[in-house]
Scaffold this motif. Sequence first.
Motif, PDB file in Angstrom:
ATOM      1  N   VAL A 111       0.839  -1.202   0.000  1.00  0.00           N
ATOM      2  CA  VAL A 111       0.000   0.000   0.000  1.00  0.00           C
ATOM      3  C   VAL A 111       0.877   1.256   0.000  1.00  0.00           C
ATOM      4  N   LEU A 112       0.571   2.161  -0.923  1.00  0.00           N
ATOM      5  CA  LEU A 112       1.186   3.483  -0.973  1.00  0.00           C
ATOM      6  C   LEU A 112       0.165   4.459  -0.421  1.00  0.00           C
ATOM      7  N   ARG A 113       0.587   5.256   0.563  1.00  0.00           N
ATOM      8  CA  ARG A 113      -0.366   6.156   1.212  1.00  0.00           C
ATOM      9  C   ARG A 113       0.306   7.461   1.592  1.00  0.00           C
ATOM     10  N   ASN A 114      -0.515   8.416   1.900  1.00  0.00           N
ATOM     11  CA  ASN A 114      -0.083   9.672   2.490  1.00  0.00           C
ATOM     12  C   ASN A 114      -0.968   9.873   3.705  1.00  0.00           C
ATOM     13  N   GLY A 115      -0.529   9.325   4.836  1.00  0.00           N
ATOM     14  CA  GLY A 115      -1.360   9.333   6.038  1.00  0.00           C
ATOM     15  C   GLY A 115      -2.569   8.439   5.832  1.00  0.00           C
ATOM     16  N   ASP A 116      -3.747   8.996   6.019  1.00  0.00           N
ATOM     17  CA  ASP A 116      -4.990   8.230   5.859  1.00  0.00           C
ATOM     18  C   ASP A 116      -5.421   8.082   4.396  1.00  0.00           C
ATOM     19  N   GLN A 117      -4.825   8.848   3.518  1.00  0.00           N
ATOM     20  CA  GLN A 117      -5.187   8.803   2.098  1.00  0.00           C
ATOM     21  C   GLN A 117      -4.438   7.656   1.406  1.00  0.00           C
ATOM     22  N   ILE A 118      -5.196   6.687   0.899  1.00  0.00           N
ATOM     23  CA  ILE A 118      -4.621   5.563   0.159  1.00  0.00           C
ATOM     24  C   ILE A 118      -4.432   6.005  -1.291  1.00  0.00           C
ATOM     25  N   LEU A 119      -3.186   5.944  -1.758  1.00  0.00           N
ATOM     26  CA  LEU A 119      -2.872   6.357  -3.122  1.00  0.00           C
ATOM     27  C   LEU A 119      -2.852   5.187  -4.088  1.00  0.00           C
ATOM     28  N   TYR A 120      -2.484   4.010  -3.583  1.00  0.00           N
ATOM     29  CA  TYR A 120      -2.275   2.847  -4.464  1.00  0.00           C
ATOM     30  C   TYR A 120      -2.247   1.596  -3.597  1.00  0.00           C
ATOM     31  N   THR A 121      -3.036   0.618  -3.967  1.00  0.00           N
ATOM     32  CA  THR A 121      -3.025  -0.683  -3.293  1.00  0.00           C
ATOM     33  C   THR A 121      -2.860  -1.747  -4.357  1.00  0.00           C
ATOM     34  N   SER A 122      -1.945  -2.659  -4.123  1.00  0.00           N
ATOM     35  CA  SER A 122      -1.689  -3.719  -5.094  1.00  0.00           C
ATOM     36  C   SER A 122      -1.001  -4.880  -4.407  1.00  0.00           C
ATOM     37  N   THR A 123      -0.674  -5.875  -5.187  1.00  0.00           N
ATOM     38  CA  THR A 123       0.184  -6.939  -4.671  1.00  0.00           C
ATOM     39  C   THR A 123       1.636  -6.491  -4.817  1.00  0.00           C
ATOM     40  N   LYS A 124       2.524  -7.184  -4.142  1.00  0.00           N
ATOM     41  CA  LYS A 124       3.948  -6.882  -4.273  1.00  0.00           C
ATOM     42  C   LYS A 124       4.412  -7.114  -5.713  1.00  0.00           C
TER      43      LYS A 124
END
Length: 164
Positions: A111-124
């Motif tokens: 997961v790529l995030r900026n605090g509570d904001q999820i920017l990108y979710t994926s598998t490795k």
Amino acid sequence: MMSLIEIFKKELEAEAVVTRKMLERVPTELFDWQPHEKSMTMRRLATHIADLPNWTTMGLTTDGLDFQSNNWKEEVVNNTAELLDYFERSLNSARKSLNEASEDVLDQEWVLRNGDQILYTSTKAETVRMSFNQTVHHRAQLGVYLRLNNIPIPATYGPSADEH
């Protein structure tokens, strides 16, 4: 059948050859050049390209990146030699992480995030693929920067107008 990690290793090496050729052509005296006020400077773009193999490492060895709580930053490079050194160290990090990774981690979430904001979710695995895609994307941008400065473009997936 080749494992996904073996495919990634092969692709990393193939893309590294072209990426290195592009980065070698970035002249120090044009580091602050940018084609438009909204565009990155050549230094910023080239540094980002040199750093992208580190995202393969991050994708395989962490569960994500939070820009708000992590002090992740790309290195500051001041000349072409430093840029190439940074790329080689990033590349060696990606090689090491791929050599040490096992196939079973590839389906784990990243997961790529900026605090509570999820920017990108994926598998490795998708994160590794994204780092490769980002390299190709930004390398193409760098090709435009070089072309606009009359710097010959190396062949990529076939000949360029400058190399036959």
